[in-house]
Design a protein around this motif. Sequence first.
Motif, PDB file in Angstrom:
ATOM      1  N   TRP A  20      55.412  51.292 -18.596  1.00  0.00           N
ATOM      2  CA  TRP A  20      54.179  50.506 -18.604  1.00  0.00           C
ATOM      3  C   TRP A  20      52.974  51.430 -18.711  1.00  0.00           C
ATOM      4  O   TRP A  20      52.015  51.153 -19.446  1.00  0.00           O
ATOM      5  N   LYS A  24      50.384  51.432 -21.917  1.00  0.00           N
ATOM      6  CA  LYS A  24      48.920  51.339 -21.868  1.00  0.00           C
ATOM      7  C   LYS A  24      48.266  52.534 -22.553  1.00  0.00           C
ATOM      8  O   LYS A  24      47.241  52.384 -23.248  1.00  0.00           O
ATOM      9  N   ALA A 121      43.768  46.135 -19.839  1.00  0.00           N
ATOM     10  CA  ALA A 121      45.203  46.081 -19.539  1.00  0.00           C
ATOM     11  C   ALA A 121      45.361  45.764 -18.066  1.00  0.00           C
ATOM     12  O   ALA A 121      44.709  46.384 -17.222  1.00  0.00           O
ATOM     13  N   GLY A 122      46.213  44.772 -17.764  1.00  0.00           N
ATOM     14  CA  GLY A 122      46.410  44.442 -16.359  1.00  0.00           C
ATOM     15  C   GLY A 122      47.083  43.106 -16.161  1.00  0.00           C
ATOM     16  O   GLY A 122      47.469  42.429 -17.125  1.00  0.00           O
ATOM     17  N   PRO A 123      47.220  42.683 -14.897  1.00  0.00           N
ATOM     18  CA  PRO A 123      47.948  41.457 -14.585  1.00  0.00           C
ATOM     19  C   PRO A 123      47.132  40.191 -14.821  1.00  0.00           C
ATOM     20  O   PRO A 123      45.927  40.167 -14.618  1.00  0.00           O
ATOM     21  N   GLN A 137      53.139  35.985 -12.586  1.00  0.00           N
ATOM     22  CA  GLN A 137      52.282  37.168 -12.724  1.00  0.00           C
ATOM     23  C   GLN A 137      52.875  37.992 -13.850  1.00  0.00           C
ATOM     24  O   GLN A 137      54.053  38.338 -13.827  1.00  0.00           O
ATOM     25  N   ASN A 139      51.777  40.903 -17.281  1.00  0.00           N
ATOM     26  CA  ASN A 139      50.827  41.932 -17.705  1.00  0.00           C
ATOM     27  C   ASN A 139      50.447  41.741 -19.168  1.00  0.00           C
ATOM     28  O   ASN A 139      51.303  41.442 -20.007  1.00  0.00           O
ATOM     29  N   GLN A 140      49.180  41.905 -19.435  1.00  0.00           N
ATOM     30  CA  GLN A 140      48.681  41.813 -20.801  1.00  0.00           C
ATOM     31  C   GLN A 140      47.850  43.036 -21.157  1.00  0.00           C
ATOM     32  O   GLN A 140      47.212  43.649 -20.300  1.00  0.00           O
ATOM     33  N   TYR A 324      53.041  42.216 -22.198  1.00  0.00           N
ATOM     34  CA  TYR A 324      53.897  43.388 -21.976  1.00  0.00           C
ATOM     35  C   TYR A 324      55.349  42.974 -21.779  1.00  0.00           C
ATOM     36  O   TYR A 324      56.260  43.548 -22.394  1.00  0.00           O
TER      37      TYR A 324
END
Length: 437
Positions: A20, A24, A121-123, A137, A139-140, A324
């Motif tokens: 991950w 990113k 980038a994050g949840p 939840q 991640n994108q 993700y």
Amino acid sequence: MAINAPEGTRDLLPAEAAFWTRFKATAQDVFGRCGYQLIETPVFEQTELFVRGIGEATDVVSKEMFTTISGENLKTLVSGGTVKAKSRLSLRPEGTAGVVRAVVQHDLVPQGAAPAKLMYAGPMFRAERPQKGRQRQFNQVGIECLGAEEPSVDAEGIIMLMRFYEAVGIPRASMRLLVNSMGCEKCRPAYREAVRDFICAHAADMCEECNRRAELNPLRAFDCKNEQCAAVMEQAPKITDHLCDDCREHYETVKSYLDAASVAYVEDPTLVRGLDYYTRTVFEVQVTEGMGSQNAIGGGGRYDKLAEEVGGRPTPGFGFALGYERCVLALEAAGVAFPALPGVDVFCACVDDEARAQAFALACELRDAGLVAELDHQHRSLKSQFKLANKLGAARVVVFGPDETAQGVATVRDMATHEERPVPLDALAQVLAKPQA
């Protein structure tokens, strides 16, 4: 009874957490070459931002948002009181609304300025039924470009996304790019009415949800997962037959840029995406095999009215987001495994506890020199320390013991060749810091 992770969430264990992080970093590299810079926004925002930005009639807002509340405000509601709008908060279900809010709040696109190119980038959080490829939840990674309405922005973003997928290892041949135009405020109202009339004329064949959507947002019926509804909507009016001249020219120019870059695509006049804010260009990337119905790994489009919806001046925008977890499934379907975690450069072993201080000091010195160094923390035997070093993938092991100390050396073993050699203590860190031949 053991407490497990909440339903619809999952832990990223070390190997995947490392991937991950690399995922990113790859995004920052690929998107950064097109001028995109990182932005971080809160994981919760005022609920009104999503209601106004995404659309109250969307499933995201009406069914899937997690709304948060403080203990004090909960007491207020229970006692029959009301909570101020600024205290009605929701976890972000997507990233675009928050980024656009930040652009408006901090005036990142002053009149006449170059567009703001931002990535995140994050949840994200949605109260969906958990299933493979769909978590509560997730991640994108996404980008937003605010302040330019040229079709070159749309094409640049689409091409950039396809390059990213290839960079993380998803084979180009396993992906399909769908494109469409949603029209604008000039041509879409008449088209919405045409679709609404079509749904009403076929109400008996449509599900209850689609009949409800006919009044609120008829275009969402194109996204219905009910097979019978999908079959009916195949005969519905197509947006590409209703575009105004400006939207048609914009759409044709986007496609011409994709053609020039040799990016293959499929025109899909039923593609509407899931959010209300899109205008003109919309697109989606799907994986062709191995993921079943949950085969979309990313997409986005143009949203020229969103900044105004959240209280800003008219500011055209374009963006996309990629999931993700969906990308991980696409990689698995293509037979691509997570890369192995980096091994240990040096394991500092000690024959007995008297040599432990030397092993500890060397490990600290090597870490300061940039190496990955480990040592025993459990008073293991020397044999067990070698087993641990091997398990950790250590390239070399340094052994400290009474005999070595008496001679002013330490024994260095190459774990690949099993060759051993004595190295003077005062030269040990320098020798180990050199790359192996």
